[in-house]
Design a protein around this motif. Sequence first.
Motif, short mmCIF file in Angstrom:
data_model
loop_
_atom_site.label_atom_id
_atom_site.label_comp_id
_atom_site.label_asym_id
_atom_site.label_seq_id
_atom_site.Cartn_x
_atom_site.Cartn_y
_atom_site.Cartn_z
N ASP A 122 0.85 -1.19 -0.12
CA ASP A 122 0.00 0.10 -0.04
C ASP A 122 0.78 1.12 0.10
O ASP A 122 1.76 1.43 0.48
CB ASP A 122 -0.90 -0.07 1.12
CG ASP A 122 -2.08 -0.86 1.10
OD1 ASP A 122 -2.47 -1.12 -0.04
OD2 ASP A 122 -2.90 -1.12 2.12
N SER A 162 -6.41 8.27 -5.44
CA SER A 162 -6.95 6.95 -5.52
C SER A 162 -5.81 5.81 -5.58
O SER A 162 -6.01 4.75 -5.10
CB SER A 162 -7.57 6.83 -6.88
OG SER A 162 -6.61 7.09 -8.08
N ALA A 164 -3.54 6.07 -3.21
CA ALA A 164 -2.91 5.98 -1.75
C ALA A 164 -4.16 5.38 -0.97
O ALA A 164 -5.16 5.48 -1.13
CB ALA A 164 -2.78 7.38 -1.21
N ARG A 165 -3.75 4.46 -0.04
CA ARG A 165 -4.49 3.98 1.01
C ARG A 165 -4.91 5.08 2.22
O ARG A 165 -5.79 4.99 2.85
CB ARG A 165 -3.86 2.48 1.71
CG ARG A 165 -4.86 1.73 2.51
CD ARG A 165 -6.21 1.53 2.13
NE ARG A 165 -5.96 0.37 1.05
CZ ARG A 165 -6.15 -0.91 1.36
NH1 ARG A 165 -6.23 -1.23 2.68
NH2 ARG A 165 -6.04 -1.52 0.32
N CYS A 192 -10.50 12.90 -0.05
CA CYS A 192 -10.03 11.56 0.19
C CYS A 192 -11.12 10.54 0.44
O CYS A 192 -10.98 9.56 -0.01
CB CYS A 192 -9.22 11.81 1.65
SG CYS A 192 -7.60 12.87 1.55
N HIS A 195 -12.41 8.82 -2.73
CA HIS A 195 -11.49 7.91 -3.10
C HIS A 195 -11.18 6.88 -2.24
O HIS A 195 -10.31 6.05 -2.41
CB HIS A 195 -10.21 8.62 -3.61
CG HIS A 195 -10.09 9.65 -4.75
ND1 HIS A 195 -10.48 9.20 -6.08
CD2 HIS A 195 -10.27 10.91 -4.90
CE1 HIS A 195 -10.64 10.39 -6.99
NE2 HIS A 195 -10.54 11.25 -6.18
N THR A 197 -9.64 6.78 0.55
CA THR A 197 -8.35 7.23 1.06
C THR A 197 -8.58 7.42 2.74
O THR A 197 -9.28 8.52 2.61
CB THR A 197 -7.76 8.11 0.33
OG1 THR A 197 -7.33 7.45 -0.89
CG2 THR A 197 -6.06 8.17 1.10
#
Length: 496
Positions: A122, A162, A164-165, A192, A195, A197
């Motif tokens: 991730d 999108s 990034a976790r 965030c 997406h 996130t």
Amino acid sequence: MKDKRAILNENANLTAQYHHDALQDKFRAITDDQKTNRIDFSTRLNPMGSVFQYQNDILDLNDLINKSKGQIGQYPDNRYLELRNAAALFVGKGLTSANIVTGSGICEIIRLVLGCTLEKGDIILTPFPAPPEYARYSMLFGARVIPLPPHELLLAEDDVLSCARVVLLPNPGNPGGRLISRKELRLFAERCAEHRTLLIVDESCIELCDPSQTLAGHIFDNDFIVIVRSIANAFAIPGLKAAYAIVSENLTQFLNNARLPWSIDAFSDVLCTAVLNMEGGVNSGYLKDSRELVQSQRNYLINRIGRIYGFSPQPSDANYLLVDLKDLFMDSGTLVGNLASKGFLIRDCSSFFQAEKQFVRIGLRSQEDNDILLKAIGEVLTETSKEDARERLEVTIESAVAGSAPASRGTCQYYPCHFKGQDCTFCFCPFYACEDERTGGKWITGSSGNKVWSCENCTYIHQSTLSRQILDLLMEDGDTEDNIKKAWDKIIKPLL
């Protein structure tokens, strides 16, 4: 053309240079070994001092300790309901205990959230610079950390978010101390969530900055915001281990099921609950006075420390300052070590800046303590510059004797008092302008048209033997002007 994920992956190796800065323990040990009185500017604690000292008429420490003694023989209530209720009331914004997750400290809570969220491979986005713990904990779970400048992070394109976790950022920033407005951060939080996130906001010093800028009122119905708060920093009680996170009810249930049980001891539970229950919450008299003190001492220290050559304090909204040392003749590690030997701890920020030794962080304290630190910095610079000057001048003198000294110092601010063919051992004469024509010096017309004292025909300072004698006297302890007068009277005057 490479996609965003490929570009991020290529930059992920930047985080390999992050490491936890353990030097503070080493420097604390130095002061302990030398029995030196230590003043700690390396932390981000409230400069007002412990809340128990400030409000001892309301928060009686002895009574609270006695109350907690009765709970030593049993396990704490693992739900920590009283502490969670107190935290919710302290923050306000319509929060309840159902929005609070407790932990023994900021690091434990952040590690808990990351451990419940990250999988190997991730991507986690952080601002640069950021606390080294962010990268260290993320990489424990196999994540790849991408540091971005704060303005780029907040304006990250949709395809970057999108990928990034998790996004993990401090507000106010650490080590910089700048505060992101609630309006700007709320818009970023909404993006965030779109997406999927997770946004973790470390608000561990916001009570000392501007608590109205918190995102706490935006966690309802948003399972992609985690706000982390410190009790230690806000109330200057680092010996009590308790912190909390502000999240949606769904996240509260999930994180409470995953966290370590009984991570807060009975003393910290009772005492921190009492502190958070203080009348006024974030607007209590203690915290209002604290914010006023922070603002006044921040302005004071920026003004004072900014006058020291080589020290460039950066703008800050918090109770600490980031200072750029790029123009100083020593690096951050050397400065921190020299101050530690005198009993003053400041934070070397090389672990924030991928090992670059250019920055230090100074926590604000009382004006009395801040003045003592400024004096200590002056002493360190004087001592170190003397040693550095002696080494440089010794080399210059040896070069002059060997005939390899530079033949011109035309860039000297005192030129044209020296002529272009002159070997100037000291770069400029410590006695300039002596205005004593017996030395061979005289008044001439300078390039600006003004009269300037010229040392063209004076050779005393360029004789290596005399230079060594003068150097020894100038390097003696005492006032610089007194040493210059002594060198003139003892060495130059008898020769005239």
